[in-house]
Design an enzyme around this catalytic site. Structure first.
Site, short mmCIF file in Angstrom:
data_model
loop_
_atom_site.label_atom_id
_atom_site.label_comp_id
_atom_site.label_asym_id
_atom_site.label_seq_id
_atom_site.Cartn_x
_atom_site.Cartn_y
_atom_site.Cartn_z
CE1 TYR A 472 -4.08 2.01 0.35
CE2 TYR A 472 -2.75 3.44 1.83
CZ TYR A 472 -3.78 3.17 1.06
OH TYR A 472 -4.90 4.10 0.85
CG ASP A 635 -14.49 3.06 -7.01
OD1 ASP A 635 -14.70 3.90 -6.27
OD2 ASP A 635 -13.45 2.52 -7.01
CG HIS A 670 -12.71 2.41 -3.48
ND1 HIS A 670 -12.04 2.46 -4.53
CD2 HIS A 670 -11.81 2.50 -2.29
CE1 HIS A 670 -10.52 2.65 -4.30
NE2 HIS A 670 -10.52 2.47 -2.88
#
Length: 698
Positions: A472, A635, A670
């Site tokens: 990440y 999203d 999302h």
């Protein structure tokens, strides 16, 4: 003036194994501070246009056909379904004489809210969001119970959207009242002590047809009185001069103060403003220098407690008197320590603090005088999830998970310092076989990057292990051990999971975050690439058997690694990624990410962004690794245009036989609130893709 490296034409390799749908290339060129940048697939940003819908359908057909050729796909789906099909529960919390808990029997598409007379009892269903739609795409996205345990304010979101609709349920009757509040987003609810109403945040209604892409600015904090229409809600706070401000409300346990955390995008710094609910008057600033993060922990008489990194990059706890808020009057309660203080809450007149030590959690207890009062034992190396309990509670509950074990629920009695595990899933997965190691890898500039390496105890470093590098590295978010069902399946099939703690995250405090954002964002990618090289050189795997993967900001990471070092990977998994770094700020909440990325409207920051923007750094004639891109057509956080344009450009640039596929989930966003059924299908497809490309399965 020069032209960017993004080829404006559609380029096809004769060696491609797949015949991709034709993607129209438009003559769209933008001038950024004197540099011309082509954007030939701009039209794909319009997700609802007939041409885009036709493109989505054609791409999904190609992807589905390819995946059907993976022999392991059905077996993987069955195994995922079997592991998913076991009861799950969250940490219970109390209001009045009642307790509340989220539960799932296993394959329910959405978690169900239960009400109990005491923690651990059977209870009854209070709210089942699975009844809100036939396909399970309506999710519970917010819940707050009045102080007397009589009323529930709850929010639902549809099709994966961040938009929330608030309603009120009478808990005794299990029935909704007439209240309905729309166009709320990024909001919690905070009840007044008398249960007459609650504070929440909302936006003006978006323009017709623009709900999923219009920028979200000018949030306002409102008070809703139960039984009244939304148009009568009282405006508590809004700042027309600060359109990027958002508001998170808290009401102190004694009911005196409304504490408003004022956020500005994803910036680590925030403000705190207060309103005296007893004396009345306007909202007034309390901590308004915007010099650090301040997060409310609880109240003790005239003192409000905050976790802050003001003067303490690793975090400390201070007490502030709203009547004397000047910095000279602050009282330090818990000093900065060696480890990161992530969060704290006041429970039973003690401060329960979640600390982070080398990306693994510790729970420590302090008195209100700052004296250490012990440590709550945890099962091992892992992550503390929700911690529930307030000052008047004798018990606290928390969840705990690791790479090997799914989330369990634990109770801690502060008076006797007794910890008990009260719930653990009975999963058909032998966690005792899983080994978690932590190694340190030297990045390009010599920085030491910690990385978890997880595998079955029988797996040896033979240089042939299929390996998933998942990262990440952004927004001050710490990546700690987590249990994911697809990871469990990956591990039991002999794969290796590698999870690094990249710069840009929050694992080592403010300096670690700053080292991987803005003009230093490239450090994040260098860290991941260094970890990929280490995995190959250490003997675990080789590039042909190594995949890089990530979601959202992690999708940016995976795509940047793909474009910068394609020779290091056999596959890439780019999920709901931020991929067009020149235009992300123009949609929904994208403007808020400038705190980590910068913004192309600024000439200097434009240069940083163009240098690594995945969409703009694809090189036609390059052999890229097999790539699977995933997104949801609704999203409204990272709009799907990012994924659509990147997929089209990568298919055009590919000069190898490796597939470039995009999987577009319909009626999905999302990721939050995605139905269990859709999750199982999606994760089976992801695993089938990875095992096919890295291990030759299917």
């Amino acid at each position: 003036m020069s032209v960017s490296r993004l080829d404006r034409g559609v380029w096809h390799s004769a060696r491609m194994a797949l015949r991709y749908p034709a993607t129209r290339s438009a003559d769209q060129i933008d001038d950024y501070h004197g540099m011309l940048v082509a954007d030939p697939y701009r039209w794909l940003e319009d997700v609802d246009s007939p041409e885009t819908r036709e493109w989505i359908a054609a791409q999904n057909t190609i992807t589905s056909t390819w995946l059907e050729g993976c022999a392991a796909r059905v077996e993987l789906r069955d195994r995922l379904r079997a592991l998913w099909d076991q009861p799950r529960a969250g940490a219970p919390w109390r209001r009045g004489e009642r307790w509340f808990q989220l539960r799932n029997t296993g394959l329910q598409n959405q978690d169900v809210l239960w009400v109990l007379d005491s923690p651990g009892e059977a209870g009854r269903v209070l709210l089942d969001p699975n009844l809100g739609s036939d396909d399970g795409t309506v999710a519970l996205s917010g819940a707050a119970v009045s102080e007397d345990g009589r009323l529930l304010a709850y929010a639902t979101s549809a099709a994966g959207s961040d938009w929330m609709t608030w309603r009120v349920r009478d808990i005794d009757r299990g029935a909704d009242l007439d209240d309905e509040l729309v166009w709320s987003k990024f909001s919690s609810a905070a009840w007044t002590p008398d249960g007459q109403g609650f504070f929440y945040s909302a936006y003006d209604a978006p323009e017709a047809g623009a709900a999923y892409h219009q920028a979200n600015r000018d949030q306002r904090l409102c008070f809703h009185r139960v039984g009244h229409p939304q148009e009568n809600d009282e405006l508590i706070y809004a700042r027309a001069d600060q359109p990027e401000w958002g508001f998170s409300p808290h009401v102190t346990d004694d009911g005196r103060w409304l504490v408003i955390e004022v956020w500005q995008g994803t910036e680590r710094f925030n403000r705190v403003h207060v309103k005296d609910l007893e004396a009345g008057g306007d909202v007034a600033p309390l901590l308004d220098d915007f010099d650090a993060g301040y997060h409310y922990c609880g109240t003790d008489g005239a003192r409000l407690y905050f976790r802050t990194d003001s003067g303490a990059p690793r975090g400390r706890i201070i007490a502030v008197d709203p009547m004397s808020p000047q910095r000279s009057a602050w009282v330090e309660v818990v000093a900065e320590g060696r480890d990161i203080l992530e969060s704290a809450r006041l429970v039973s007149d003690r401060l329960v603090c979640t600390h982070l030590q080398h990306a693994s959690h510790r729970l420590r207890v302090f008195g209100l005088d700052g004296a250490e009062a012990g440590e709550i034992p945890l099962p091992g190396l892992g992550t503390v999830g929700a911690v529930t309990g307030r000052r008047q509670d004798a018990l606290l509950h928390f969840t705990f998970a690791s790479f090997a074990e799914p989330s369990s629920v634990h109770r801690y009695e502060l008076a006797t310092q007794t910890a008990t595990r009260v719930f653990a899933p009975r999963m058909d997965f032998d966690s005792s076989r899983i080994v978690t190691e932590q190694v340190w890898v030297a990045s390009l500039d010599g920085a030491k990057i910690p990385m978890f390496v997880v595998h079955d105890r029988t797996v040896e470093p033979d240089g042939e292990r299929p390996t998933l590098l998942w990262g990440y590295g952004g927004f001050d978010i710490s990546i700690t051990p987590a249990f994911k069902t697809e990871w469990a399946v990956w591990l039991e099939r002999g794969g290796i999971l590698a999870v690094p703690n990249l710069r840009g995250g929050g694992e080592y405090g403010q300096d670690w975050h700053d080292a991987g954002r803005l003009e230093r964002k490239q450090n994040t990618f260098d860290d991941a690439i260094a970890c990929a090289r280490w995995l190959a050189e250490s003997g675990w795997t080789r590039p042909e058997r190594l995949a890089v993967a990530g979601r959202s900001n992690g999708g940016l990471l995976a795509a940047a690694c793909l474009t910068q070092a394609p020779e290091l990977f056999g596959a890439a998994l780019v999920e709901v990624g931020v991929l067009d770094m020149l235009r992300f700020h123009q949609f929904t909440i994208g403007w808020a990410w400038a705190s980590d990325y910068g913004c192309a409207d600024d000439p200097e920051q434009f240069k940083w962004l163009l240098a690594y923007s995945p969409l703009h750094n694809l090189r036609p004639g390059t052999a890229y690794p097999a790539t699977l891109i995933t997104t949801g057509d609704h999203d409204d956080r990272v709009v799907p245009g990012h994924s659509f344009k990147f997929a089209a450009a990568l298919q055009a640039a590919q000069d190898g036989d490796a597939p470039v596929l995009i999987r577009v989930e319909t009626a999905a966003g999302h990721g939050a609130g995605k139905p269990t059924g859709k999750l199982i299908d999606e994760r089976a497809d992801v695993l089938a893709f990875l095992l096919h490309e890295l291990a030759g399965e299917g």
